[in-house]
Motif scaffolding. Structure first.
Motif, PDB file in Angstrom:
ATOM      1  N   ARG A 234     -47.989 -28.285 -49.188  1.00 30.69           N
ATOM      2  CA  ARG A 234     -47.793 -29.186 -49.418  1.00 30.69           C
ATOM      3  C   ARG A 234     -46.527 -29.291 -49.233  1.00 30.69           C
ATOM      4  NH1 ARG A 234     -45.490 -25.868 -55.299  1.00 30.69           N
ATOM      5  NH2 ARG A 234     -43.599 -24.779 -54.728  1.00 30.69           N
ATOM      6  N   ALA A 235     -45.354 -30.860 -49.090  1.00 30.60           N
ATOM      7  CA  ALA A 235     -44.425 -31.270 -48.729  1.00 30.60           C
ATOM      8  C   ALA A 235     -43.905 -31.947 -48.441  1.00 30.60           C
ATOM      9  CB  ALA A 235     -44.813 -31.051 -46.326  1.00 30.60           C
ATOM     10  N   GLU A 236     -42.303 -32.249 -48.741  1.00 28.70           N
ATOM     11  CA  GLU A 236     -41.690 -33.701 -49.174  1.00 28.70           C
ATOM     12  C   GLU A 236     -42.015 -34.699 -48.141  1.00 28.70           C
ATOM     13  OE1 GLU A 236     -40.007 -33.711 -51.914  1.00 28.70           O
ATOM     14  OE2 GLU A 236     -40.821 -31.710 -52.626  1.00 28.70           O
ATOM     15  N   PRO A 237     -42.046 -35.616 -48.771  1.00 27.70           N
ATOM     16  CA  PRO A 237     -41.455 -36.922 -47.787  1.00 27.70           C
ATOM     17  C   PRO A 237     -40.666 -36.875 -46.506  1.00 27.70           C
ATOM     18  CG  PRO A 237     -42.011 -37.769 -49.927  1.00 27.70           C
ATOM     19  CD  PRO A 237     -41.688 -36.345 -49.424  1.00 27.70           C
ATOM     20  N   GLY A 238     -41.726 -37.042 -45.152  1.00 27.67           N
ATOM     21  CA  GLY A 238     -41.160 -36.095 -43.940  1.00 27.67           C
ATOM     22  C   GLY A 238     -41.083 -35.328 -43.254  1.00 27.67           C
ATOM     23  N   GLN A 239     -41.390 -34.473 -44.116  1.00 26.87           N
ATOM     24  CA  GLN A 239     -41.521 -33.071 -43.767  1.00 26.87           C
ATOM     25  C   GLN A 239     -42.993 -32.394 -43.736  1.00 26.87           C
ATOM     26  OE1 GLN A 239     -40.279 -29.928 -47.091  1.00 26.87           O
ATOM     27  NE2 GLN A 239     -38.671 -30.657 -46.515  1.00 26.87           N
ATOM     28  N   GLY A 240     -43.438 -31.314 -43.233  1.00 28.27           N
ATOM     29  CA  GLY A 240     -44.495 -31.270 -42.281  1.00 28.27           C
ATOM     30  C   GLY A 240     -44.826 -29.493 -41.598  1.00 28.27           C
ATOM     31  N   VAL A 241     -46.072 -29.909 -40.709  1.00 27.69           N
ATOM     32  CA  VAL A 241     -46.391 -29.299 -39.774  1.00 27.69           C
ATOM     33  C   VAL A 241     -46.009 -28.906 -38.259  1.00 27.69           C
ATOM     34  CG1 VAL A 241     -47.287 -26.892 -39.053  1.00 27.69           C
ATOM     35  CG2 VAL A 241     -47.248 -27.979 -41.482  1.00 27.69           C
ATOM     36  N   SER A 242     -45.269 -28.920 -37.409  1.00 26.92           N
ATOM     37  CA  SER A 242     -45.032 -29.158 -35.764  1.00 26.92           C
ATOM     38  C   SER A 242     -46.061 -29.058 -35.548  1.00 26.92           C
ATOM     39  CB  SER A 242     -43.568 -28.719 -35.638  1.00 26.92           C
ATOM     40  OG  SER A 242     -42.803 -29.014 -36.441  1.00 26.92           O
ATOM     41  N   ALA A 243     -46.069 -29.422 -34.169  1.00 26.34           N
ATOM     42  CA  ALA A 243     -47.230 -29.548 -32.558  1.00 26.34           C
ATOM     43  C   ALA A 243     -47.771 -28.399 -33.165  1.00 26.34           C
ATOM     44  CB  ALA A 243     -46.527 -30.407 -31.778  1.00 26.34           C
ATOM     45  N   HIS A 244     -48.978 -28.123 -32.828  1.00 25.56           N
ATOM     46  CA  HIS A 244     -50.176 -26.521 -33.337  1.00 25.56           C
ATOM     47  C   HIS A 244     -51.060 -26.635 -32.600  1.00 25.56           C
ATOM     48  CE1 HIS A 244     -49.891 -27.213 -37.102  1.00 25.56           C
ATOM     49  NE2 HIS A 244     -51.452 -26.461 -36.865  1.00 25.56           N
ATOM     50  N   ARG A 245     -51.677 -26.035 -31.780  1.00 25.68           N
ATOM     51  CA  ARG A 245     -53.340 -25.526 -31.871  1.00 25.68           C
ATOM     52  C   ARG A 245     -53.149 -24.465 -32.131  1.00 25.68           C
ATOM     53  NH1 ARG A 245     -54.051 -26.299 -25.451  1.00 25.68           N
ATOM     54  NH2 ARG A 245     -52.492 -24.942 -24.841  1.00 25.68           N
ATOM     55  N   HIS A 246     -54.948 -24.269 -32.596  1.00 20.69           N
ATOM     56  CA  HIS A 246     -55.462 -22.834 -32.783  1.00 20.69           C
ATOM     57  C   HIS A 246     -57.181 -23.037 -32.373  1.00 20.69           C
ATOM     58  CE1 HIS A 246     -56.907 -24.121 -36.275  1.00 20.69           C
ATOM     59  NE2 HIS A 246     -55.958 -24.161 -37.212  1.00 20.69           N
ATOM     60  N   ASP A 247     -57.787 -21.922 -32.641  1.00 19.31           N
ATOM     61  CA  ASP A 247     -58.860 -21.906 -32.037  1.00 19.31           C
ATOM     62  C   ASP A 247     -60.403 -21.669 -33.158  1.00 19.31           C
ATOM     63  OD1 ASP A 247     -58.464 -18.968 -33.105  1.00 19.31           O
ATOM     64  OD2 ASP A 247     -59.647 -18.510 -31.540  1.00 19.31           O
ATOM     65  N   ALA A 248     -60.178 -22.667 -34.310  1.00 15.47           N
ATOM     66  CA  ALA A 248     -61.177 -22.264 -35.449  1.00 15.47           C
ATOM     67  C   ALA A 248     -60.421 -23.478 -35.828  1.00 15.47           C
ATOM     68  CB  ALA A 248     -59.980 -21.882 -36.648  1.00 15.47           C
TER      69      ALA A 248
END
Length: 376
Positions: free
Chosen positions: A267-281
């Protein structure tokens, strides 16, 4: 960690955006749809064919993910009959009120499931459910493995369908006959014998309650990721099944046993989230509330916006950024392939910015003070 980079085209991003408004319902996916108490139920295949008995169903995303994803959508009062699975089956309730029952005859126990609940039904246990709410209901159904092995119906279901002239062939496809009279020359699925039914595992109420995660059971981490203190980050995470993508070493899931995938709420408030990333799944997002923007790639970004009941599948290895863009708190289900923890690779700018805020990761990939783990 290093994972193989995957650049996603705008066309592929659109193909992996599964919008509720564009879904095609399958009203004859299973043999029990001929029964009066099951008439009108809708099934949707989203990723993979699932366990449908209808070879003509529409599947929006066919690429193997290591799991299948579908939807059970039932009007008020409609039932999904007793059946069992060989791989994991998890229901994430988005709307409606559902009465689940389990056991060979559905009398081993019952549980009421409401929006925000997630329930994992054990393999080799018969289960069925009815929408007892006043409105249409919607549950995402997550199935373990690419090849699920199909399902087995309770003998009573096969018998009732046969009285309606509908039968199930040995290769798991529906065939027509006359009421009470199967078609000639077609090998049929045989119902389990009394001895086979008696040998199935049984689960009581307390055991099943351990496999049900309701909103009040969730433990939300406010620092599940390296970017938790950064602008554009700040999302919260609650584990349901497996450890998945958390970087909070104190987080534990409600359900531990292997499913072939993990489930968590984000969950996240407007403007929030998860920054640039990657993974192998492999990874899929299923929206409950709010609107979200999923941005893929670093050098040639492509974006997709999704809202309630929409789904997005992220290719393995793709850079991704997740942002809540609505005017209210956004909440979605994160489904990630595999049974173990999935280690994230963050964009270098995120790593540097987090370090300036005093946050890094230890050798296990968990969050730790930079002053302790970055001494050299």
């Amino acid at each position: 960690m290093e994972v193989t980079a995957t650049e996603v085209t705008a066309e592929e991003a659109e193909q992996r955006t599964i919008r509720r408004a564009e879904l095609v319902p399958d009203r004859s996916a299973f043999i029990d749809t001929v029964l009066p108490q099951c008439a009108g139920k809708e099934n949707y295949a989203l990723i993979g064919p699932g366990v449908s008995e209808n070879p003509d169903q529409v599947v929006p995303v066919t690429a193997p993910h290591g799991f299948n994803l579908g939807v059970a959508a039932l009007p008020h009062g409609i039932t999904n009959s007793l059946h069992l699975h060989f791989t994991a089956e998890v229901f994430s309730c988005m709307s409606g009120k559902w009465l689940f029952r389990w056991g060979v005859d559905g009398t081993d126990g019952e549980a009421l499931i409401e929006p925000g609940d997630v329930i994992s039904i054990p393999t080799w246990v018969f289960r069925g459910f009815t929408n007892v709410g006043s409105d249409d209901g919607w549950m995402f159904s997550s199935l373990g493995q690419d090849e699920t092995g199909g399902i087995l119906w309770a003998p009573s279901v096969l018998a009732a369908a046969g009285e309606m002239g509908k039968f199930l062939s040995a290769n798991n496809e529906m065939v027509d006959g006359e009421p009470g009279q199967p078609p000639e020359g077609v090998a049929l699925t045989e119902p389990l014998s009394d001895a086979q039914l008696a040998a199935l595992p049984r689960f009581g109420l307390d055991q099943m309650r351990e496999r049900l995660a309701q909103p009040g059971d969730l433990h939300w981490s406010s620092s599940p990721f390296l970017d938790s203190r950064l602008h554009g980050g700040g999302a919260e995470l609650a584990l349901v099944i497996g450890y998945g993508i958390t970087e909070d070493r104190l987080q534990n899931p409600k359900v531990y046993n292997p499913h072939g995938f993990s489930i968590a709420w984000l969950r996240a408030e407007p403007g929030q989230g998860v920054s640039a990333h990657r993974h192998d799944a492999s990874q899929v997002f299923m929206v409950m509330d709010g609107r979200w923007r999923i941005t893929l790639n670093r050098e040639n970004p492509v974006s997709s916006e999704i809202g309630p009941l929409d789904t997005f599948s992220v290719p393995v290895g793709a850079w991704r950024q997740i942002e809540s863009i609505g005017d209210q708190t956004g909440q979605l289900v994160v489904m990630t392939g595999g049974d173990g923890r999935v280690l994230l690779e963050w964009d270098d700018a995120v790593v540097s910015a987090a370090r300036e805020q005093g946050l890094s990761r230890d050798t296990n990939g968990y969050l730790a003070p930079s002053a302790i783990v970055d001494r050299d």
